[in-house]
Design an enzyme around this catalytic site. Structure first.
Site, PDB file in Angstrom:
ATOM      1  N   LYS A  87     -18.963  27.253 -21.605  1.00 40.08           N
ATOM      2  CA  LYS A  87     -17.615  26.207 -21.438  1.00 40.08           C
ATOM      3  C   LYS A  87     -18.018  24.816 -20.692  1.00 40.08           C
ATOM      4  CE  LYS A  87     -13.932  26.064 -18.070  1.00 40.08           C
ATOM      5  NZ  LYS A  87     -13.320  26.711 -16.866  1.00 40.08           N
TER       6      LYS A  87
ATOM      7  N   THR B 206     -11.582  20.994 -21.035  1.00 40.60           N
ATOM      8  CA  THR B 206     -12.545  22.105 -21.093  1.00 40.60           C
ATOM      9  C   THR B 206     -12.688  22.439 -22.801  1.00 40.60           C
ATOM     10  OG1 THR B 206     -11.010  23.637 -20.625  1.00 40.60           O
ATOM     11  CG2 THR B 206     -12.259  22.924 -19.048  1.00 40.60           C
TER      12      THR B 206
ATOM     13  N   ASP C 142      -3.961  29.896 -11.351  1.00 34.77           N
ATOM     14  CA  ASP C 142      -3.569  29.717 -12.949  1.00 34.77           C
ATOM     15  C   ASP C 142      -3.561  31.115 -13.589  1.00 34.77           C
ATOM     16  OD1 ASP C 142      -2.672  28.029 -14.792  1.00 34.77           O
ATOM     17  OD2 ASP C 142      -4.626  27.531 -15.387  1.00 34.77           O
TER      18      ASP C 142
ATOM     19  N   GLY D 169      -9.815  24.396 -23.843  1.00 28.67           N
ATOM     20  CA  GLY D 169      -9.109  24.805 -22.755  1.00 28.67           C
ATOM     21  C   GLY D 169      -8.286  23.891 -21.931  1.00 28.67           C
ATOM     22  N   SER D 170      -7.609  24.091 -21.027  1.00 29.97           N
ATOM     23  CA  SER D 170      -7.073  23.002 -20.174  1.00 29.97           C
ATOM     24  C   SER D 170      -7.925  21.978 -19.450  1.00 29.97           C
ATOM     25  CB  SER D 170      -5.972  23.743 -19.184  1.00 29.97           C
ATOM     26  OG  SER D 170      -6.740  24.418 -18.161  1.00 29.97           O
TER      27      SER D 170
ATOM     28  N   ILE E   2     -15.491  27.366 -30.111  1.00 27.17           N
ATOM     29  CA  ILE E   2     -14.553  28.544 -30.052  1.00 27.17           C
ATOM     30  C   ILE E   2     -13.128  28.054 -29.841  1.00 27.17           C
ATOM     31  CG2 ILE E   2     -14.350  30.786 -29.141  1.00 27.17           C
ATOM     32  CD1 ILE E   2     -16.938  30.860 -28.295  1.00 27.17           C
TER      33      ILE E   2
END
Length: 457
Positions: free
Chosen positions: A49, A33, A213, A29-30, A26
């Site tokens: 995730k 991930t 965050d 991430g940071s 999909i």
């Protein structure tokens, strides 16, 4: 990734314990991930995730701390039930397993609303409710802002193209979404999403969790248009009996969303999240802008406190709230619960009801017993209108309302009273007056707010 136990049929993927992970990516991430599609056949479709940033290094302490916050986070296990979790604007989780994939029997029986968490070697697998998009995608896809696309110079062109395609996809699947009114004010839907974000933060802080965050990318939007805080990988659970003002949290967060105290190491508190919240709400109202400039120079502007709130000056209650949320002194930022009760989040009926009650209190109690307060009330007249306020209200309305009582056009007290009387008698107003001011709370609020925008400043 070792694709053991491949799945037959039309869905390509594998099983990690009792957690199904597809090969469909999909997004990324940071901190290493990856977000993959989960089992689409579930009643609540999931996404998985995969976090590779938490290495064992011979010990599970750091991993366990992360999983405790990301999976449990006091969000989805025995601490609260699933119904309250949904209402509190945090992600709903699917199922939870241990390293071997065995179910944890201590969890609530409603498996589809709890967590999946699997720890395998150097990776943590987390399954959660599949959301439609992030808040960042939603705002940018529907915004006409000139800052819609701001990219680092070294970002690959194919990544930029993929990003633009994702925004086009979001806009295509959410064509009827209205986020801003014609006058630039946030629509009821956008205000609802903004309230969701604040409610989620209120809940986290109540549980002693600092998110650390907060940004538009870590706020997820469900298909039912609920905003939920996500990505708890950088969060920190404060030890019990520890004052947040005296607890040091290591630096983390995203470029252009660092607070002043993160850029200049100090004791971090809940106020770190309030700064991020201010940036998120500013981002929503302005259609994708940042109060300290774009992400390429944001940190430097924050250090120098080079803030620009001019894009929200047309909405005084928002400008006032952002000035306090983004205050360089963390001790002067409001608490999340205080933000939730700010006039910015009131609907029209609440706003008018407040002015009605304020007028009644002034007329019935304060006028004869508190002359100092009355003097202070009238001292702010210059901020709301020029010399007299009647010039901003249609003559027909003035003429009709003077049949109820007399008004002195130089007094704030009388301006409050005519708003109060118009609201209280709205249903019984003559048709020609209703055609001017309207009859619903939304119509009346728009009429008076356009003429006296500083009322809630």
């Amino acid at each position: 990734m070792n694709l053991e136990k491949p799945v037959g049929g039309g869905t390509s993927g594998c099983w990690i314990g009792k957690l199904f992970v597809s090969n469909t990516e999909i997004t990324r991430g940071s901190q290493d991930t990856i977000i993959l599609e989960g089992d689409p056949s579930l009643k609540m479709p999931s996404q998985v995730k995969i976090d590779g940033s938490i290495r064992c290094d011979g010990s599970h302490n750091k991993k366990d701390e992360h999983v405790s916050l990301e999976i449990d986070g006091k969000l989805g296990t025995n601490r609260i039930n699933d119904e309250s979790q949904s209402k509190l604007k945090v992600p709903r989780w699917i199922k939870k397993t241990n390293q071997s994939g065995k179910r944890n029997d201590n969890l609530d029986s409603k498996d589809e609303l709890v967590t999946v968490g699997v720890v395998m070697k150097d990776f943590v697998y987390l399954a959660r409710e599949r959301c439609a998009c992030s808040l960042d995608d939603l705002i940018r896809a529907h915004s006409n802002s000139s800052e819609k696309y701001v990219f680092p110079d070294d970002l690959a062109s194919n990544a930029i193209n993929e990003y633009k395609m994702r925004l086009d996809s979001v806009k295509g699947t959410m064509q009827d979404v209205n986020l801003w009114r014609e006058d630039g004010h946030p629509s009821p839907l956008l205000l609802k999403l903004m309230r969701d974000v604040v409610s989620g933060l209120v809940h986290l802080h109540h549980l002693g969790i600092i998110h650390r965050d907060l940004k538009p990318q870590t706020v997820l939007i469900t298909k039912e248009f609920c905003a939920k805080l996500s990505d708890m990988g950088s969060s920190k659970l404060l030890p019990e009996d520890t004052s947040p003002s005296g607890y040091h949290v290591p630096d983390c967060g995203s470029l252009a969303l660092h607070t002043a105290e993160q850029l200049c190491p100090a004791h971090q508190m809940y106020s770190v999240d309030l700064f991020g919240l201010g940036c998120i709400l500013f981002f929503c109202i302005t259609g994708g802008k940042h109060p300290f400039g774009d992400s390429l120079k944001g940190d430097n502007n924050i250090k120098e406190y080079s803030i620009d709130l001019s894009p929200v000056e047309f909405l005084p209650e928002a400008a006032d709230l952002f000035a306090r949320l983004l205050n360089p002194n963390p001790n002067l930022r409001p608490k999340a619960m205080e933000v939730l009760h700010q006039p910015l989040f009131w609907n029209s009926k609440m706003r008018l009801s407040f002015l009605r009650d304020a007028s009644d209190w002034v007329e019935l109690k304060a006028r004869g017993t508190n002359p100092d307060l009355m003097e202070k009330l009238e001292s702010i007249a210059w901020r709301i209108f020029d010399e007299e306020w009647n010039g901003k209200i249609d003559r027909k309305v003035i003429r009709h309302m003077r049949g109820i009582r007399a008004y002195e056009f130089k007094r704030v007290r009388d301006l409050l009273r005519i708003v109060r009387n118009t609201f209280c008698h709205a249903i019984g107003l003559p048709r020609n007056i209703q055609e001017i001011v309207g009859s619903s709370p939304e119509d009346l609020d728009n009429y008076f707010t356009k003429r006296f925008p500083q009322t809630f400043d």
